[in-house]
Design a protein around this motif. Structure first.
Motif, short mmCIF file in Angstrom:
data_model
loop_
_atom_site.label_atom_id
_atom_site.label_comp_id
_atom_site.label_asym_id
_atom_site.label_seq_id
_atom_site.Cartn_x
_atom_site.Cartn_y
_atom_site.Cartn_z
N LEU A 39 34.99 32.94 33.49
CA LEU A 39 33.62 33.12 33.98
C LEU A 39 33.35 34.57 34.36
O LEU A 39 32.34 35.15 33.97
CB LEU A 39 33.39 32.22 35.21
CG LEU A 39 33.08 30.74 34.96
CD1 LEU A 39 33.24 29.95 36.25
CD2 LEU A 39 31.66 30.59 34.43
N VAL A 40 34.25 35.15 35.15
CA VAL A 40 34.06 36.52 35.61
C VAL A 40 34.08 37.50 34.45
O VAL A 40 33.22 38.37 34.32
CB VAL A 40 35.13 36.89 36.66
CG1 VAL A 40 35.12 38.38 36.97
CG2 VAL A 40 34.91 36.09 37.94
N LEU A 41 35.07 37.36 33.55
CA LEU A 41 35.19 38.29 32.43
C LEU A 41 33.95 38.27 31.55
O LEU A 41 33.35 39.31 31.26
CB LEU A 41 36.44 37.94 31.60
CG LEU A 41 36.65 38.79 30.35
CD1 LEU A 41 36.99 40.23 30.73
CD2 LEU A 41 37.74 38.21 29.47
N LEU A 42 33.53 37.09 31.10
CA LEU A 42 32.42 37.00 30.15
C LEU A 42 31.08 37.27 30.82
O LEU A 42 30.21 37.93 30.24
CB LEU A 42 32.42 35.62 29.49
CG LEU A 42 33.63 35.31 28.60
CD1 LEU A 42 33.54 33.90 28.03
CD2 LEU A 42 33.73 36.33 27.46
N PRO A 71 35.05 48.17 29.57
CA PRO A 71 36.39 47.59 29.67
C PRO A 71 37.14 47.98 30.95
O PRO A 71 37.82 47.15 31.55
CB PRO A 71 37.10 48.14 28.42
CG PRO A 71 36.00 48.30 27.42
CD PRO A 71 34.82 48.77 28.24
N VAL A 72 37.03 49.25 31.37
CA VAL A 72 37.71 49.68 32.58
C VAL A 72 37.09 49.01 33.81
O VAL A 72 37.81 48.57 34.72
CB VAL A 72 37.66 51.21 32.73
CG1 VAL A 72 38.19 51.64 34.10
CG2 VAL A 72 38.50 51.87 31.64
N GLN A 73 35.76 48.90 33.86
CA GLN A 73 35.12 48.21 34.98
C GLN A 73 35.52 46.74 35.04
O GLN A 73 35.73 46.18 36.12
CB GLN A 73 33.59 48.34 34.87
CG GLN A 73 33.08 49.73 35.17
CD GLN A 73 31.61 49.90 34.84
OE1 GLN A 73 31.09 49.22 33.95
NE2 GLN A 73 30.94 50.79 35.54
N LEU A 74 35.65 46.11 33.88
CA LEU A 74 36.11 44.72 33.83
C LEU A 74 37.53 44.60 34.38
O LEU A 74 37.85 43.66 35.10
CB LEU A 74 36.04 44.18 32.41
CG LEU A 74 34.64 43.96 31.83
CD1 LEU A 74 34.72 43.60 30.36
CD2 LEU A 74 33.92 42.84 32.59
N VAL A 108 32.89 41.90 43.91
CA VAL A 108 33.69 40.96 43.11
C VAL A 108 35.18 41.26 43.25
O VAL A 108 36.01 40.34 43.28
CB VAL A 108 33.25 40.99 41.62
CG1 VAL A 108 34.14 40.07 40.78
CG2 VAL A 108 31.80 40.56 41.50
N MET A 109 35.54 42.53 43.33
CA MET A 109 36.94 42.87 43.57
C MET A 109 37.45 42.24 44.86
O MET A 109 38.55 41.68 44.91
CB MET A 109 37.12 44.39 43.63
CG MET A 109 37.13 45.09 42.29
SD MET A 109 37.35 46.88 42.46
CE MET A 109 39.05 46.96 43.07
#
Length: 423
Positions: free
Chosen positions: A32-35, A44-47, A108-109
């Motif tokens: 959920l979080v990734l997509l 990509p780095v922020q993900l 979120v982190m």
């Protein structure tokens, strides 16, 4: 079955069932979080940043959780893990899409960090219970470890698919609140009806005991760092984002299709991983082999695994760009990676319990999973960085190097005489 431990067996079954429910939501939350945040435009780095505190929390949690369980009992850490995960899911649902990117990432982190603490509290409780409750003789320890870990990963794989499906149907907020409600109900159930059998802790347990003096525990933990770093370096960001770029043209329908396909692949990978892990005692003929032979197998299977990402990295490097043959090669190669990785992971999970003593089990298991979390942290960070710097070829090449280091650490393991739990 161990006829002398009926209450302990009931406790083991209860803990395992709770662990399954927890890992189902953990897998769903990761997808959920990734997509969700990829569709919001995160790089990509922020993900990768979104998952960093999750893994950092695992390092700290596993060190302290081993002591907490030894001091206050395994049920305490299990209840705390469930309760904290419920709180984290509710907090994640409060995220406002209108917030600035920096604030969203920080929020979120922090929530993912709390979720990481929750997961490792639950994991340490379940894995330690195996050492204390598994039947003795005839490879019982390896078999029970393989069943718990393999089934957990199959359930987590279903969670990946569930997370992608919920994102495409009920949306992000509905999905996380629904999972919070289910876990809250499970927590209430175990608070009311947890069977007896798990140790209640000992008042004299000291925090300094979590640091192992056993060379085998320390070298196995080092091998674990690089094994799981090699998995997460492609698993967390690189492959999902590559597949999304191949499958989606930006339209709503293609995005929804990409969600289901990516979630489906990740689910199949984890389920295959879990199935092979559960079958590892049969694959390795563990019941008839001494500890020294299984230690040697850990080194050889790790060396063999390193060849898979090295071959895939070469294929990506030689390809002029994304192509159907390359995508098919990656899918097949990563499924092979999953099967061999599962045998490696099962060997590690058995050996840590074989190397430890009953009175130190929560301490050594906590230290070992601290190393596991350190590997995942390293892999998670490198996943975003290597994909952004060198694409999929650099991601897979980095995985191959890390597996080479894992093999070197595994080669330092030594048999320690007859095991109290022969395998």
């Amino acid at each position: 079955m161990n006829k002398h431990r009926p209450e302990g067996l009931s406790a083991y079954v209860a803990v395992t069932a709770v662990y399954w429910a927890f890992m189902l939501t953990d897998g769903a939350l990761r997808m959920l979080v990734l997509l969700h945040f990829h569709t919001l435009g995160f790089s990509p780095v922020q993900l990768a940043y979104l998952f960093l505190l999750y893994e950092v929390a695992g390092i700290v949690t596993n060190l302290s959780a081993g002591w907490i369980a030894a001091r206050f009992g395994l049920t305490t850490t299990l209840y705390a893990g469930l309760g904290l995960q419920v709180a984290a899911l509710i907090a994640l649902a409060q995220l406002d899409p209108g917030w600035a990117v920096g604030l969203s990432v920080a929020y979120v982190m922090a929530v993912q960090g709390a979720s990481g603490v929750a997961k490792d509290l639950a994991k340490m409780s379940s894995k330690s219970a195996v050492k204390l409750l598994a039947p003795e003789g005839d490879g019982g320890l390896f078999l029970w470890v393989a069943i718990l870990t393999g089934s957990k990963n199959a359930v987590k794989g279903l969670g990946f698919l569930l997370g992608a499906a919920m994102l495409a149907t009920v949306g992000f907020v509905g999905a996380v609140l629904g999972m919070a409600a289910v876990l809250a109900a499970i927590l209430l159930g175990v608070l009311i009806a947890m069977p007896a059998g798990l140790p209640r802790g000992r008042k004299g347990a000291k925090f300094t005991e979590v640091f192992s003096r056993s060379p085998n525990v320390n070298w196995l933990s080092a091998a674990r760092v690089f094994l799981f770093g090699a998995r997460d370096v492609w698993f967390v960001v690189g492959i999902p984002i590559y597949f999304y770029a191949v499958l989606s043209d930006g339209s709503e329908d293609s995005r929804r299709t990409a969600f289901f396909v990516i979630g489906g692949f990740m689910a199949v990978w984890i389920i295959l991983y879990g199935a092979v892990q559960a079958a590892a005692p049969r694959i390795l003929r563990a019941a008839s082999r001494p500890e020294a032979a299984l230690i040697d197998a850990a080194r050889r299977w790790s060396a063999g695994l390193s060849l898979v990402p090295a071959t895939l990295a070469l294929a990506v490097w030689l390809a002029p760009g994304p192509a159907p043959w390359l995508t098919a090669t990656l899918v097949a190669g990563l499924l092979v990676f999953g099967a061999i990785f599962a045998v490696n992971s099962a060997l590690h999970s058995y050996l840590i319990l074989a190397f430890t003593r009953a009175e130190r089990v929560t301490m050594d298991v906590g230290f070992y999973y601290m190393a596991n979390a350190a590997g995942r942290l390293t892999g998670t960070l490198l996943s975003g960085v290597t994909y952004q710097l060198g694409g999929l070829a650099l991601v897979l090449g980095t995985a191959a190097v890390m597996l080479g280091l894992s093999t070197v650490a595994a080669a330092r393991l030594r048999a320690q005489g007859p095991s109290p739990q022969p395998a």
